[in-house]
Design an enzyme around this catalytic site. Structure first.
Site, PDB file in Angstrom:
ATOM      1  N   ALA A   1       0.868  -1.183   0.000  1.00 59.33           N
ATOM      2  CA  ALA A   1       0.000   0.000   0.000  1.00 59.33           C
ATOM      3  C   ALA A   1       0.902   1.229   0.000  1.00 59.33           C
ATOM      4  O   ALA A   1       1.792   1.353   0.848  1.00 59.33           O
ATOM      5  CB  ALA A   1      -0.904  -0.005   1.223  1.00 59.33           C
TER       6      ALA A   1
ATOM      7  N   ILE B   1       4.669  -1.189   3.243  1.00 54.77           N
ATOM      8  CA  ILE B   1       4.575   0.230   2.888  1.00 54.77           C
ATOM      9  C   ILE B   1       5.377   0.514   1.623  1.00 54.77           C
ATOM     10  O   ILE B   1       6.584   0.287   1.568  1.00 54.77           O
ATOM     11  CB  ILE B   1       5.071   1.126   4.044  1.00 54.77           C
ATOM     12  CG1 ILE B   1       4.283   0.830   5.326  1.00 54.77           C
ATOM     13  CG2 ILE B   1       4.954   2.598   3.650  1.00 54.77           C
ATOM     14  CD1 ILE B   1       2.778   0.985   5.196  1.00 54.77           C
ATOM     15  N   LYS B   2       4.672   1.021   0.635  1.00 52.57           N
ATOM     16  CA  LYS B   2       5.286   1.344  -0.651  1.00 52.57           C
ATOM     17  C   LYS B   2       5.735   2.803  -0.625  1.00 52.57           C
ATOM     18  O   LYS B   2       4.938   3.700  -0.354  1.00 52.57           O
ATOM     19  CB  LYS B   2       4.268   1.105  -1.763  1.00 52.57           C
ATOM     20  CG  LYS B   2       4.850   0.737  -3.107  1.00 52.57           C
ATOM     21  CD  LYS B   2       3.713   0.283  -4.024  1.00 52.57           C
ATOM     22  CE  LYS B   2       4.226  -0.053  -5.407  1.00 52.57           C
ATOM     23  NZ  LYS B   2       3.104  -0.325  -6.324  1.00 52.57           N
ATOM     24  N   LEU B   3       7.017   3.015  -0.903  1.00 49.35           N
ATOM     25  CA  LEU B   3       7.627   4.342  -0.814  1.00 49.35           C
ATOM     26  C   LEU B   3       8.298   4.705  -2.133  1.00 49.35           C
ATOM     27  O   LEU B   3       8.867   3.835  -2.802  1.00 49.35           O
ATOM     28  CB  LEU B   3       8.679   4.359   0.298  1.00 49.35           C
ATOM     29  CG  LEU B   3       8.180   4.040   1.712  1.00 49.35           C
ATOM     30  CD1 LEU B   3       9.334   3.563   2.575  1.00 49.35           C
ATOM     31  CD2 LEU B   3       7.518   5.262   2.319  1.00 49.35           C
TER      32      LEU B   3
END
Length: 214
Positions: free
Chosen positions: A56, A82-84
């Protein structure tokens, strides 16, 4: 090699999951926008379908905002990754989240050196975009080979997710190179299962079966 499905369409995720080939899901703001639903609601529903990593993406562009968003997202389900973005602020956030034990997926990677930076910052996954590189006449799969070599040379544990996959050949080359994950649109997953000789064989078997005395 693991297969993630690259979509926020719950119907597609459910159908692909029923095939028994889906190990995780990747989403992004563009895919969520197509669903027309609230971000948290979509992620929560996806988490109830696939028992695997669910990426996400944060939308903040600075470290503190990314961390704040990430801490809310991981409350949804333990499988949230967590997509960064691959930016200096994204790298700072990757380091911070890694220290907290939160899994990260650094995205929008287009060079081996970007992947190396992400791995050094503690990323769980790195996502190089092969299709977008191919679109501008660069060798998308070539950077997957280079990243694989670099990670193997130095023992980095970050997993390589081949992203922006456009066709079955991208999936084949990902497997041959030794990528850890291919994140694949639903349409391409279905293409992987198709071959005209398979269809012709089934048709012939059924025709012959009709000739068998009943």
């Amino acid at each position: 090699m693991k297969f993630f499905i690259d979509t926020a369409d719950v119907k597609e995720i459910r159908e692909a999951h029923e095939l028994g080939v889906v190990d995780g899901v990747t989403t992004n703001p563009s895919l969520i926008a197509k669903s027309g639903r609230k971000f948290a609601d979509v992620i929560k529903e996806i988490s109830g379908i696939v028992d695997g990593p669910i990426s996400a993406e944060v939308v903040s562009l600075e470290h503190d905002g990314m961390i704040s968003e990430a801490e809310e997202l991981v409350k949804i389900h333990p499988n949230i990754v967590i997509k960064l973005p691959m930016t200096p602020e994204g790298l700072k956030a990757t380091k911070t989240l890694s220290a907290k034990g939160i899994k990260t997926n650094v995205t929008l990677i287009f060079t081996p050196m970007q992947a190396l930076l992400a791995a050094k910052a503690g990323a769980t996954y790195v996502s190089p975009f092969v299709g977008r590189l191919d679109d501008i006449s660069q060798d998308g799969m070539g950077i997957i080979e280079e990243i694989r070599t670099i990670f193997d040379n130095y023992g980095y544990t970050a997993e390589i997710i081949v992203a922006s996959i456009r066709n079955p050949i991208h999936v084949l080359n990902s497997a041959l190179i030794g990528a850890d994950v291919a994140t694949i649109p639903f349409s391409v997953i279905m293409q992987l299962a198709k071959h005209p000789l398979t269809d012709a064989g089934i048709k012939k078997f059924l025709e012959d079966w009709e000739k068998v005395p009943k």
